[in-house]
Design a protein around this motif. Sequence first.
Motif, PDB file in Angstrom:
ATOM      1  N   ASN A  23       0.833   0.747  -0.120  1.00 18.79           N
ATOM      2  CA  ASN A  23       0.888   0.360   1.295  1.00 18.79           C
ATOM      3  C   ASN A  23       2.047   1.041   2.006  1.00 18.79           C
ATOM      4  O   ASN A  23       1.906   1.491   3.141  1.00 18.79           O
ATOM      5  N   HIS A  24       3.179   1.120   1.344  1.00 21.99           N
ATOM      6  CA  HIS A  24       4.346   1.768   1.947  1.00 21.99           C
ATOM      7  C   HIS A  24       4.060   3.234   2.221  1.00 21.99           C
ATOM      8  O   HIS A  24       4.316   3.732   3.319  1.00 21.99           O
ATOM      9  N   LYS A  64       1.661   4.330   5.093  1.00 23.83           N
ATOM     10  CA  LYS A  64       2.199   4.252   6.453  1.00 23.83           C
ATOM     11  C   LYS A  64       2.995   5.498   6.849  1.00 23.83           C
ATOM     12  O   LYS A  64       3.327   5.672   8.011  1.00 23.83           O
TER      13      LYS A  64
END
Length: 117
Positions: free
Chosen positions: A110-111, A114
């Motif tokens: 997820n990091h 982004k």
Amino acid sequence: MQTDYSSNLAIVWRGAEWPHLEPYRNRLEFYLYLLKWVQTNKKGRNVQEFKYYSLEFDEDEAIISLLPFGNRARLASIWEVNKLYNVFELSYIVQKLTQLTTRLGKDIENHYDKIPR
């Protein structure tokens, strides 16, 4: 399929070249060690010991270690505030570390999803 973790760790180490990697470097490094341990344990019947050494800390002692014996395991850290004999049922601690691996993997994905490419 054999995974070469050394190349991943080299990327992590060179992460200082990319500022967006810096805050997650230790988490990624720990995740790779833990993932390798989980995958190794899936191949065999006996749970292997786990020892995590960081590229950032030049210590002889593992930062985190899991030492299995019989149907139990001792979890230890160099950052223990109180010296406790942390012993858990082996199946319980393996399950929790496997869950942690899954959560860390999702958080890391997820990091990096982004980050603009």
